[in-house]
Design a protein around this motif. Structure first.
Motif, PDB file in Angstrom:
ATOM      1  N   LEU A 206      27.620  41.419  44.836  1.00  0.00           N
ATOM      2  CA  LEU A 206      27.679  41.878  43.438  1.00  0.00           C
ATOM      3  C   LEU A 206      29.115  41.823  42.908  1.00  0.00           C
ATOM      4  N   ILE A 207      30.054  42.204  43.752  1.00  0.00           N
ATOM      5  CA  ILE A 207      31.473  42.205  43.359  1.00  0.00           C
ATOM      6  C   ILE A 207      31.970  40.782  43.107  1.00  0.00           C
ATOM      7  N   ALA A 208      31.635  39.875  44.006  1.00  0.00           N
ATOM      8  CA  ALA A 208      32.060  38.474  43.847  1.00  0.00           C
ATOM      9  C   ALA A 208      31.480  37.894  42.560  1.00  0.00           C
ATOM     10  N   ASP A 209      30.222  38.210  42.289  1.00  0.00           N
ATOM     11  CA  ASP A 209      29.558  37.709  41.086  1.00  0.00           C
ATOM     12  C   ASP A 209      30.213  38.277  39.821  1.00  0.00           C
ATOM     13  N   TRP A 210      30.517  39.576  39.841  1.00  0.00           N
ATOM     14  CA  TRP A 210      31.177  40.228  38.694  1.00  0.00           C
ATOM     15  C   TRP A 210      32.530  39.586  38.432  1.00  0.00           C
ATOM     16  N   ARG A 211      33.293  39.374  39.492  1.00  0.00           N
ATOM     17  CA  ARG A 211      34.640  38.789  39.343  1.00  0.00           C
ATOM     18  C   ARG A 211      34.558  37.386  38.754  1.00  0.00           C
ATOM     19  N   LYS A 212      33.604  36.610  39.241  1.00  0.00           N
ATOM     20  CA  LYS A 212      33.441  35.242  38.746  1.00  0.00           C
ATOM     21  C   LYS A 212      33.131  35.253  37.252  1.00  0.00           C
ATOM     22  N   ARG A 213      32.190  36.126  36.847  1.00  0.00           N
ATOM     23  CA  ARG A 213      31.817  36.197  35.428  1.00  0.00           C
ATOM     24  C   ARG A 213      32.964  36.704  34.565  1.00  0.00           C
ATOM     25  N   GLN A 214      33.724  37.668  35.072  1.00  0.00           N
ATOM     26  CA  GLN A 214      34.880  38.173  34.324  1.00  0.00           C
ATOM     27  C   GLN A 214      35.879  37.043  34.075  1.00  0.00           C
ATOM     28  N   GLY A 215      36.157  36.271  35.129  1.00  0.00           N
ATOM     29  CA  GLY A 215      37.079  35.140  34.988  1.00  0.00           C
ATOM     30  C   GLY A 215      36.570  34.150  33.966  1.00  0.00           C
ATOM     31  N   GLN A 216      35.278  33.884  34.019  1.00  0.00           N
ATOM     32  CA  GLN A 216      34.692  32.919  33.085  1.00  0.00           C
ATOM     33  C   GLN A 216      34.753  33.417  31.649  1.00  0.00           C
ATOM     34  N   SER A 217      34.387  34.683  31.426  1.00  0.00           N
ATOM     35  CA  SER A 217      34.316  35.139  30.032  1.00  0.00           C
ATOM     36  C   SER A 217      35.721  35.293  29.441  1.00  0.00           C
ATOM     37  N   ARG A 218      36.688  35.690  30.265  1.00  0.00           N
ATOM     38  CA  ARG A 218      38.075  35.724  29.774  1.00  0.00           C
ATOM     39  C   ARG A 218      38.572  34.323  29.445  1.00  0.00           C
ATOM     40  N   THR A 219      38.216  33.370  30.275  1.00  0.00           N
ATOM     41  CA  THR A 219      38.644  32.000  30.020  1.00  0.00           C
ATOM     42  C   THR A 219      38.049  31.516  28.704  1.00  0.00           C
ATOM     43  N   ARG A 220      36.764  31.822  28.519  1.00  0.00           N
ATOM     44  CA  ARG A 220      36.087  31.407  27.287  1.00  0.00           C
ATOM     45  C   ARG A 220      36.759  32.007  26.051  1.00  0.00           C
TER      46      ARG A 220
END
Ligand code: 9D3
Length: 237
Positions: A206-220
């Protein structure tokens, strides 16, 4: 790897040799770094390294001859170590530095970095000696030394053995090329501000998934230019 910096302020390399990750890489012998002052290769009483531009106008130009003699000395030393160095001129007219180019440069045996001051160096020296011109971005700094140090730092930290295990793993991860996720450490609450629940859950998937999505949405939101078409999950949009 061997890196030689040619600059009228060669002592500025101490920012690289004396501190942090790059300092340890020098201590460990992963990189040999030397500064060279073209003023030491002048032949006049005033040790002149610059003169006025042909055609007039403001500013001064770095002279061909002292730079050429300096480069010859550096090439001789690198050749004694059987190295054919790649010579980079740090210049506002260069191609912007990228992590891709940093990776390629970190695989080279020898670099010579030429840092200019004033308006730059005589164009004939660029034509005859320079392999590549590199800029660090579209803003003005006072000379090529800080850009050269940015390049050295970026290259040296990629040399095998320069980084700790955690850092090198992160370098290879899928998230390369996107912005990082937010980070938190102790205490759990500071000035009434908490930590995202998921990071305290102990659920590593869950943590790895959250981090990945956070990185993606900030990049966007902050750097959409970094996102190749069709890379992000539909659900992030
Ligand atoms: C007439 C305009 N000139 C002065 C404002 C041009 C100019 C000459 C020399 C601008 C900057 C410099 C010194 N900069 C560098 O040598 C340099 C640099 C930079 O300024 N920005 C980004 N990358 C680099 S690499 C070398």
């Amino acid at each position: 790897m061997r890196i030689d910096l040619i600059s009228i302020f060669p002592d500025m390399v101490q920012a690289i040799t004396d501190f942090g990750v790059t300092g340890r890489a020098v201590e460990r012998g992963l990189v040999e770094l030397q500064g060279w002052n073209p003023r030491d290769y002048t032949e006049d009483r005033h040790r002149t390294v610059d003169d006025r531009p042909y055609g007039g106008g403001p500013g001064m130009v770095m002279l061909y001859a002292p730079l050429k003699r300096t480069i010859q000395q550096v090439r001789e030393q690198q050749q004694q170590q059987k190295i054919s160095p790649h010579l980079i001129y740090l210049s506002p007219q260069g191609a912007p530095l990228t992590q891709q180019r940093v990776r390629e440069l970190s695989a080279m045996e020898g670099l010579i970095l030429l840092a200019g001051r004033y308006e730059g160096v005589d164009e004939r020296l660029i034509e005859s000696e320079v392999d590549e011109e590199i800029s660090i971005g579209d803003y003005v700094v006072s000379g090529g030394e800080l850009p050269a140090m940015v390049l050295m730092d970026a290259v040296i930290r990629l040399l095998p053995g320069a980084l700790g295990h955690a850092d090198s793993a992160a370098e290879d991860s899928f998230s390369e090329g996107l912005l990082d996720c937010p980070h938190y450490s102790r205490p759990e609450v500071v000035d009434g501000l908490g930590v995202p629940e998921v990071l305290l859950s102990g659920n590593h998937r869950l943590i790895a998934d959250w981090r990945k999505r956070q990185g993606q949405s900030r990049t966007r939101s902050r750097r959409p230019d970094l996102i190749p078409d069709g890379v992000l999950d539909e659900s992030v949009k």
